[in-house]
Design an enzyme around this catalytic site. Structure first.
Site, PDB file in Angstrom:
ATOM      1  N   SER A  36     -50.679 -37.122  59.127  1.00 39.10           N
ATOM      2  CA  SER A  36     -50.751 -37.522  60.720  1.00 39.10           C
ATOM      3  C   SER A  36     -49.922 -38.799  61.022  1.00 39.10           C
ATOM      4  O   SER A  36     -49.989 -39.260  61.831  1.00 39.10           O
ATOM      5  CB  SER A  36     -52.219 -37.857  60.735  1.00 39.10           C
ATOM      6  OG  SER A  36     -52.898 -36.643  61.033  1.00 39.10           O
TER       7      SER A  36
ATOM      8  N   VAL B  22     -53.828 -38.137  55.813  1.00 36.00           N
ATOM      9  CA  VAL B  22     -54.599 -37.611  54.640  1.00 36.00           C
ATOM     10  C   VAL B  22     -54.015 -37.531  53.331  1.00 36.00           C
ATOM     11  O   VAL B  22     -54.507 -37.374  52.447  1.00 36.00           O
ATOM     12  CB  VAL B  22     -55.420 -36.311  55.019  1.00 36.00           C
ATOM     13  CG1 VAL B  22     -56.406 -36.388  55.953  1.00 36.00           C
ATOM     14  CG2 VAL B  22     -54.193 -35.293  55.156  1.00 36.00           C
TER      15      VAL B  22
HETATM   16  N1  GLU Z   1     -51.521 -31.495  58.231  1.00 30.53           N
HETATM   17  C1  GLU Z   1     -52.741 -31.914  58.404  1.00 30.53           C
HETATM   18  C2  GLU Z   1     -53.544 -31.175  59.642  1.00 30.53           C
HETATM   19  O1  GLU Z   1     -52.994 -31.025  60.713  1.00 30.53           O
HETATM   20  C3  GLU Z   1     -52.829 -33.538  58.735  1.00 30.53           C
HETATM   21  C4  GLU Z   1     -53.952 -34.023  58.623  1.00 30.53           C
HETATM   22  C5  GLU Z   1     -54.248 -35.474  58.693  1.00 30.53           C
HETATM   23  O2  GLU Z   1     -53.197 -36.207  58.087  1.00 30.53           O
HETATM   24  O3  GLU Z   1     -54.875 -35.872  59.654  1.00 30.53           O
HETATM   25  O4  GLU Z   1     -54.507 -30.946  59.408  1.00 30.53           O
END
Ligand code: GLU
Length: 438
Positions: free
Chosen positions: A64, A258
């Site tokens: 994110s 995350v």
């Molecule tokens: N690829 C993750 C999603 O879109 C990113 C999540 C994050 O880092 O908050 O769910």
């Protein structure tokens, strides 16, 4: 003396390395396979100088933390009107992957939640997903100052398991926010899967801190206006639904992911990159948050810390007599300014045996800057040199703190003591005037 900053960061990493709370993200298998003990911290000064500690060069996926950068690129390439028509700037208070839009505008509430981030991808012009992605990859790389690569496994997993993001993208399509949900999602999954290190995140943050110019490469990657908007949204929405706590306790525009990364920006002053993959219930790196809180408090980094803009701190540098270098400072001396002074003195240290720091023209100084300057006398002494202060108002070192022998009321007195020492060397005698001594 720049060592003082390095030692401080090393101590911070050592202190928080003992914290093992939190859990790895587990929505895709790749993220559960990373080393949970990984911990890296990088601080980039506004001029691009780096301090790295721990696993600063370990790669992980940006996740994110990509969101503010794609938002900036969309603002740059499509303009604020087009972006504002599709993405709001209000904190949502919802989880990052909430399937929701603003009930009145039917647009995502902001670009830091998935709905807004997916909409931001659609606002990066491109005839194909590949073209869009290359623009994004090239932009992040320009901010980081090196080419960033894709983690193919993470990308594949994100795509295979991304039903919730698909639900969001199709909902946005039904509200007319975007037209090509599958293509846009493909680019979104790829952008989340780009690999970075804490060094990259610090450089990306420093690029925002410098209003869009990468301090390392000197390349302008976006405009100051775009950066201002991006940082505003990071302040209010950057740390998932923990944004309010973050602003109060840390006070730096930031974004977490995350993958365990955090990027934090102190406008005009510095950029921070952190990596530690154990996450709290909100999805923020546990050690990353602790380290940011500690740095903000101990180094006075809160952006609402009420001080005047930190101005050019070193007013003049010259040799008073052979082997004696004088550094005149002025303006407001905060941590970032004192760090610059420490590093300049450090860099020059082969060329002098006595450094005189003249702070008589400094208007304001805070405690972290005070500590750093006080520490310089000690480190110079350890290196067989002498550090003297011209501090008529006792701004840096309060009387009776054990530094009396190196504090002088006038530059002439300090130069005279330095001359005697370079001839001697014998310890200089205290020359503070009676009125400022106690
Ligand atoms: N690829 C993750 C999603 O879109 C990113 C999540 C994050 O880092 O908050 O769910």
């Amino acid at each position: 003396m720049a060592d003082l900053v390095q030692r401080y960061l090393d101590a911070l990493v050592a202190e928080f390395a003992c914290v093992t709370d939190g859990a790895l993200a587990d929505y895709i298998p790749e993220l559960t396979e990373v080393d949970p003990t990984g911990f890296g911290l990088t601080l980039s000064a506004a001029d691009g100088f780096l301090y790295e500690s721990g696993d600063a060069r370990t790669e992980f996926t940006i996740q994110s933390i990509s969101k503010p950068f794609t938002y900036a690129l969309a603002l740059d390439l499509s303009g604020p009107e087009a972006v504002d028509a599709k993405i709001g700037v209000e904190p949502s208070g919802d989880a990052f992957n909430e399937i929701s839009v603003d009930e009145h505008t039917k647009a995502p509430k902001n670009a830091m939640i998935n709905a807004g981030a997916i909409a931001a991808v659609s606002l990066v012009p491109g005839a194909s997903p590949d073209e869009r992605f290359s623009k994004i990859q090239e932009f992040y790389s320009a901010c980081a100052g090196r080419p960033l690569d894709l983690d193919e496994d993470v990308y594949r997993s994100e795509k295979e398991t991304g039903d919730r993001n698909r639900a969001i993208a199709y909902m946005l399509t039904s509200f007319g926010v975007l037209a090509d949900p599958d293509d846009v999602l493909d680019v979104y999954f790829r952008q989340c899967s780009l690999k970075v290190t804490s060094v990259d995140l610090a450089r990306m943050a420093a690029t925002l801190a410098r209003a869009g110019t990468n301090p390392q490469t000197g390349r302008r990657v976006t405009s100051a206006k775009v950066v201002q908007r991006t940082l505003s949204v990071m302040v209010t929405c950057g740390m998932y639904n923990g944004a309010g706590d973050w602003v109060s306790a840390v006070g730096m525009p930031a974004k977490s992911g995350v993958g365990g990364g955090i990027t934090a920006v102190l406008p005009g002053q510095l950029g921070i990159g952190l990596y530690s993959p154990l996450l709290d219930g909100r999805g923020n790196s546990v050690r990353g948050v602790l380290a940011c809180r500690a740095m903000s408090e101990q180094l006075g980094l809160h952006f609402l810390n009420v001080s005047r803009e930190s101005r050019a701190t070193i007013r003049a540098v010259y040799s008073a007599v052979d082997g004696v270098r004088v550094y005149e400072m002025h303006g407001d001396l905060m941590f970032a300014g004192a760090e610059k002074v420490a590093r300049t003195v450090d860099r020059d240290s082969d060329g002098f045996s006595v450094a005189i720091l003249d702070v008589s023209r400094v208007d304001t100084i805070n405690d972290p800057a005070r500590l750093l300057l006080a520490g310089m006398s000690t480190t110079l002494r350890e290196a067989g040199k002498l550090g003297l202060l011209v501090d008529p108002d006792a701004a840096v070192i309060r009387p009776g703190r054990g530094f009396d022998d190196v504090v002088f009321s006038t530059l002439d007195d300090a130069v005279e003591a330095a001359r005697l020492w370079t001839d001697g060397p014998t310890p200089p005698r205290r020359r503070r005037s009676a009125s400022s001594s106690d």
